[in-house]
Write a protein that holds these residues in place. Structure first.
Motif: not given
Length: 184
Positions: A114-125, A127-128, A144-150, A174-179
């Protein structure tokens, strides 16, 4: 907010015991005899009859009479659940506790869902990428199940190599996802 700590599974034996799918790191404390747990009906099968024409209703609270571990599973006997038929009617019921009654983790690297749900996910730079919709607990690691803007969703392994920082005060992960990870 209600936190799910378990889900009632199939009956075990004929005396009303049930298996419980544990969703807490502290099963011994959460499922101690005498503990009163609130319920939230899940995918409950057709109700078992209490008597002629009277359907069984899942109680709003269940009191644990006995809990034990058996072959890697938790078996629980609840007060007022005397037999296998009544226990079967509980199948799928979620066992919940109020988040206000849960102590925060001692480890600063540990978080409750419950602490994580609803938090914004951004890159180290900065980018949301979206926001955390929920946490899936997989055998190898949490996701983490990420809800994307689209509107799509993406799964992000909750491991330090990909999630280097969780900033609860700042409301972001903060997420640094591999390509290619977000394209799956």
């Amino acid at each position: 907010m209600q936190l799910v700590i378990g889900r009632i599974g199939k009956p075990h034996g004929v005396r009303g015991e049930v298996t419980v799918e544990v969703r807490t790191d502290e099963p011994e404390a959460r499922f101690a005899p005498g503990t009163v747990l609130r319920t939230e009906p899940g995918a409950v099968p057709p109700p078992a009859p209490d008597g002629p024409g009277v359907p069984f209703r899942v109680p709003a609270e269940l009191t644990i009479e006995e809990a034990r571990f058996h072959q890697g599973r938790v078996l629980i006997a609840f007060a007022g659940i005397p037999d296998r038929d009544t226990a079967e009617a509980l199948r799928g019921t979620l066992l919940v506790v109020d988040s206000a009654d849960v102590d925060p983790p001692d480890d600063p690297e540990e978080f409750h869902d419950h602490q994580l749900v609803g938090l914004a996910v951004v890159t180290p730079t900065g980018e949301r990428l979206g926001e955390v919709a929920r946490i899936d607990h997989a055998p190898s690691s949490d996701l983490l199940v990420l809800r994307r803007p689209e509107g799509r969703t993406a799964l992000i392994p909750f491991v330090r190599a990909i999630v280097p920082e969780v900033d609860l005060a700042g409301g972001r992960v903060i997420v640094d996802p591999p390509a290619g990870l977000l394209d799956l």
